[in-house]
Design an enzyme around this catalytic site. Sequence first.
Site: not given
Length: 296
Positions: A57, A101, A124
């Site tokens: 990412k 994460q 997200d």
Amino acid sequence: MEGLLHERIINGREAARRVRAEVASEVARLGAQGVVPQVAFVRVGDDPASAIYVNAKARACAEVGVRSSHLHLAASSSEAEVRRTLEALAADEDVDGILLQLPLPSGIPDLQLLNAIPPEKDVDGFHTLNLGAVVAGRGPLEPCTPAGIMRLIGMLGVEVRGKEAVVIGRSVVVGRMMASMLLRADATIAVCHRHTAALREHVARAEVLVVAAGVPGLVPGAWVREGAWVFDVGSTRMPDGRISGDVEFAAARERVAGITPVPGGIGPMTIAQLLVNTVTAAQLRRGLVPFVIKRA
Ligand code: ADP
């Protein structure tokens, strides 16, 4: 769909490259106004796959001119420690986006921590408000994997309206959101999960099939409906080191209109969507776009 489909294999890398090119030009436009989007990745513990994902990412960010930082907390961190880190980033004027994460080390529940990220910094799209927005209508920051699949469906020119769509997997952030997005695109939906009795019958009906169970080989190719569009979210590292999807690819490919490979399918689109969300978060925070949930 020009160049995105070759011998029934959907080129997720090329689709993602096109989305990234759009993001890069938007980043350049913002740069001219003195805005450089910045995202903070928070990783807890030593899950090796998580380290690889965060690095991928960060690389994608660098490629389009988005700044990223990476905070790594020890596996022994308490929920309160992770929360304090998220709250500091929430208050940080330089940070547009925050990504926690997953998975967290066992013992740290994730729901309340995800909700400690302000919805407008939630790149997200996992905050309960942003998840709810998908069901209520359309939100500005939607979960990257299902949003990336919808984008791919659009790029391929696949007509979803009136079609039978089957989603295997009912996770809050992938399966359920996928079902909501396909529903608002006017498909008829079945959502299958580990208690589904007749998985094969459901698969046989699917004109659009999204598989997000994380079980390699769950869907034999022979089950797949002729002419179906298949999107395989599964990504499991096998003992021999290769990454496997959930669908028996070679056999399914003989029957489908198009299928995403693993790797090189949904993964790159998910990361591209994260970049889209990061740019949106930078715009939201500066009032360049409003934080509104639209009716679908
Ligand atoms: P993701 O984050 O990709 O959505 P999760 O591990 O959170 O993955 O969720 C996996 C989902 O897959 C669950 O909803 C589970 O019910 C479903 N699933 C797991 N095994 C099977 C199976 N054998 N048949 C059907 N669904 C399954």
